[in-house]
Design a protein around this motif. Structure first.
Motif, PDB file in Angstrom:
ATOM      1  N   LEU A 136       0.983  -1.101  -0.008  1.00  0.00           N
ATOM      2  CA  LEU A 136      -0.175   0.018   0.075  1.00  0.00           C
ATOM      3  C   LEU A 136       0.985   1.326  -0.133  1.00  0.00           C
ATOM      4  O   LEU A 136       0.586   2.331  -0.767  1.00  0.00           O
ATOM      5  CB  LEU A 136      -1.037   0.061   1.285  1.00  0.00           C
ATOM      6  CG  LEU A 136      -2.046   0.897   1.142  1.00  0.00           C
ATOM      7  CD1 LEU A 136      -3.154   0.617   0.070  1.00  0.00           C
ATOM      8  CD2 LEU A 136      -2.973   1.037   2.630  1.00  0.00           C
ATOM      9  N   THR A 137       1.935   1.250   0.767  1.00  0.00           N
ATOM     10  CA  THR A 137       2.590   2.413   1.012  1.00  0.00           C
ATOM     11  C   THR A 137       3.514   2.660  -0.105  1.00  0.00           C
ATOM     12  O   THR A 137       3.827   3.589  -0.795  1.00  0.00           O
ATOM     13  CB  THR A 137       3.719   2.490   2.132  1.00  0.00           C
ATOM     14  OG1 THR A 137       4.334   1.110   2.232  1.00  0.00           O
ATOM     15  CG2 THR A 137       2.883   2.571   3.457  1.00  0.00           C
ATOM     16  N   THR A 138       4.014   1.655  -0.938  1.00  0.00           N
ATOM     17  CA  THR A 138       4.707   1.426  -2.176  1.00  0.00           C
ATOM     18  C   THR A 138       4.081   2.319  -3.251  1.00  0.00           C
ATOM     19  O   THR A 138       4.518   2.963  -4.133  1.00  0.00           O
ATOM     20  CB  THR A 138       5.511   0.266  -2.727  1.00  0.00           C
ATOM     21  OG1 THR A 138       6.240  -0.392  -1.484  1.00  0.00           O
ATOM     22  CG2 THR A 138       6.091   0.102  -3.830  1.00  0.00           C
ATOM     23  N   LEU A 139       2.831   1.812  -3.282  1.00  0.00           N
ATOM     24  CA  LEU A 139       1.858   2.150  -4.357  1.00  0.00           C
ATOM     25  C   LEU A 139       1.362   3.777  -4.190  1.00  0.00           C
ATOM     26  O   LEU A 139       1.489   4.591  -5.225  1.00  0.00           O
ATOM     27  CB  LEU A 139       0.479   1.330  -4.498  1.00  0.00           C
ATOM     28  CG  LEU A 139       0.688   0.009  -5.090  1.00  0.00           C
ATOM     29  CD1 LEU A 139      -0.644  -0.668  -4.768  1.00  0.00           C
ATOM     30  CD2 LEU A 139       1.232  -0.030  -6.673  1.00  0.00           C
ATOM     31  N   ALA A 140       1.396   4.030  -2.888  1.00  0.00           N
ATOM     32  CA  ALA A 140       1.043   5.527  -2.651  1.00  0.00           C
ATOM     33  C   ALA A 140       2.189   6.364  -2.806  1.00  0.00           C
ATOM     34  O   ALA A 140       2.031   7.407  -3.535  1.00  0.00           O
ATOM     35  CB  ALA A 140       0.605   5.644  -1.037  1.00  0.00           C
ATOM     36  N   GLN A 141       3.440   6.149  -2.808  1.00  0.00           N
ATOM     37  CA  GLN A 141       4.564   6.979  -3.117  1.00  0.00           C
ATOM     38  C   GLN A 141       4.574   6.837  -4.478  1.00  0.00           C
ATOM     39  O   GLN A 141       5.215   8.014  -5.082  1.00  0.00           O
ATOM     40  CB  GLN A 141       5.677   6.205  -2.483  1.00  0.00           C
ATOM     41  CG  GLN A 141       5.728   6.403  -1.014  1.00  0.00           C
ATOM     42  CD  GLN A 141       6.939   5.695  -0.333  1.00  0.00           C
ATOM     43  OE1 GLN A 141       7.587   4.653  -0.743  1.00  0.00           O
ATOM     44  NE2 GLN A 141       7.417   6.125   0.903  1.00  0.00           N
ATOM     45  N   ALA A 142       4.518   5.857  -5.366  1.00  0.00           N
ATOM     46  CA  ALA A 142       4.530   5.613  -6.795  1.00  0.00           C
ATOM     47  C   ALA A 142       3.536   6.806  -7.210  1.00  0.00           C
ATOM     48  O   ALA A 142       3.962   7.471  -8.250  1.00  0.00           O
ATOM     49  CB  ALA A 142       4.503   4.448  -7.352  1.00  0.00           C
ATOM     50  N   VAL A 155       2.382  -0.205 -14.983  1.00  0.00           N
ATOM     51  CA  VAL A 155       1.399   0.690 -14.833  1.00  0.00           C
ATOM     52  C   VAL A 155       1.761   2.021 -14.424  1.00  0.00           C
ATOM     53  O   VAL A 155       2.897   2.212 -14.064  1.00  0.00           O
ATOM     54  CB  VAL A 155       0.297   0.434 -13.995  1.00  0.00           C
ATOM     55  CG1 VAL A 155      -0.458  -1.066 -14.355  1.00  0.00           C
ATOM     56  CG2 VAL A 155       0.523   0.555 -12.656  1.00  0.00           C
ATOM     57  N   GLU A 156       1.192   3.162 -14.999  1.00  0.00           N
ATOM     58  CA  GLU A 156       1.206   4.455 -14.485  1.00  0.00           C
ATOM     59  C   GLU A 156       0.292   4.675 -13.440  1.00  0.00           C
ATOM     60  O   GLU A 156      -0.983   4.957 -13.636  1.00  0.00           O
ATOM     61  CB  GLU A 156       1.199   5.398 -15.488  1.00  0.00           C
ATOM     62  CG  GLU A 156       2.173   5.286 -16.750  1.00  0.00           C
ATOM     63  CD  GLU A 156       1.962   6.410 -17.821  1.00  0.00           C
ATOM     64  OE1 GLU A 156       1.031   7.185 -17.728  1.00  0.00           O
ATOM     65  OE2 GLU A 156       2.533   6.072 -18.862  1.00  0.00           O
ATOM     66  N   PRO A 157       0.772   4.566 -11.878  1.00  0.00           N
ATOM     67  CA  PRO A 157      -0.390   4.688 -10.957  1.00  0.00           C
ATOM     68  C   PRO A 157      -0.785   6.097 -10.779  1.00  0.00           C
ATOM     69  O   PRO A 157      -0.060   7.101 -10.965  1.00  0.00           O
ATOM     70  CB  PRO A 157       0.443   4.366  -9.502  1.00  0.00           C
ATOM     71  CG  PRO A 157       1.864   4.635 -10.056  1.00  0.00           C
ATOM     72  CD  PRO A 157       2.097   4.216 -11.511  1.00  0.00           C
TER      73      PRO A 157
END
Length: 317
Positions: free
Chosen positions: A142-148, A171-173
């Protein structure tokens, strides 16, 4: 207000990192601007980087990245933190229970004695039933995706679809979206050349950021939560539920929220249409509305209600 209390209040205001005019800060602290300037100098002596702008439009701002006190919260802010962490520790976000309980314990330990007693009371004297049925989330994912999302950085991950098939996605998050008990990632799929939403709990291994940046695109409709919601509504479901209710449409809408479509049939009647994979949810909605109703479809819902009704009548005898 004592000098020490006033200094803590000033530091709390500057902690927002917004630009404060001298008049606004002096008014908040109920002191003269001369006293304010002395307090700012005291903060600088303590090692806080406070920038000042002179003149009619002058004011103060804590420099970004400046050192801060270990924890500085107003009383109501401290209670809000305790309530939020307490809810998460009770299963509000599956997978985060132990982490949030540890965080709550640390927050309480950092509080002044008076607030510590209040927050400890909130922790020890509050009980609740843990949520169930929600998928477990990996905090690292969750945190990795949020930072991306924040850094506009391309990310790759292994994804398990609803049918169990596995794929690798690049993907481009765009945004993380929380709907009910599930979290979704709205993103532009570079291999498929289109927008997609991904269940975060189905990301099979920690996502890998590439270090490659991208230029953000405009998500359809401009709203990530609305995009994900539309996709969920348009996804084929096992059951189409249509029920006529003897209540005003506004009453039914307040009960079902965004999970069903409600059409007024008059002042005190409406039609509820819901697409769902399980009949448990419409049964709960109908029980909660406490009104007369007629099931138009599906037949399976009528049969389920008949079985449940007979069981409840038998129990009441």
């Amino acid at each position: 207000m004592s000098t020490s209390a006033r200094m803590l209040r000033l530091l709390s205001l500057l902690q927002t990192h917004r630009f404060w005019s001298g008049g606004d800060l002096a008014g908040r602290l109920e002191v003269s601007e001369r006293t304010l300037r002395r307090d700012v100098e005291r903060l600088r002596d303590l090692g806080y980087d406070v920038d000042a702008v002179r003149g009619a439009a002058g004011g103060y701002q804590l420099r970004a990245g400046g050192a801060m006190a270990p924890l500085l919260l107003e009383e109501d802010e401290a209670v809000a933190v305790a309530v939020g962490l307490r809810a998460a520790a009770g299963g509000g976000v599956p997978g985060f229970e132990d982490t949030t309980l540890q965080a709550l314990t640390k927050v309480i330990a950092l509080m002044p004695p008076r607030l510590r007693r209040r927050m400890a009371a909130l922790q020890t004297q509050t009980e609740g039933m843990a949520w169930s049925g929600g998928p477990v989330l990996d905090p690292a994912v969750l945190t990795t995706l949020a930072q991306a999302c924040r850094d506009d950085e391309i990310v790759s991950f292994a994804y398990t679809a609803a049918d169990g098939s596995g794929t690798t996605r690049r993907v481009e998050p765009h945004r993380l979206v929380n709907l009910g008990r599930r979290w979704y990632l709205a993103a532009w799929d570079r291999d498929r050349g289109d927008w997609r939403s991904f269940r975060v709990d189905r990301i099979a291994e920690p996502p890998a950021t590439s270090g490659q940046r991208f230029r953000p695109r405009e998500i359809p409709g401009g709203d990530a939560a609305a995009y994900v919601s539309r996709g969920l509504r348009n996804r084929p479901r096992q059951h189409r539920v249509v029920v006529e209710l003897a209540v005003p449409a506004a009453t039914a809408e307040s009960a079902v929220g965004r999970w069903a479509e409600v059409t007024a049939l008059g002042a005190d009647r409406c039609r509820m249409t819901m697409d769902t994979d399980t009949l448990d949810w419409p049964v709960l909605v109908l029980a909660g509305l406490d009104c007369d109703f007629t099931v138009a479809e599906p037949a399976e819902l009528s049969e389920l209600l008949g079985r449940l009704g007979a069981r409840f009548v038998g129990a009441s005898r």
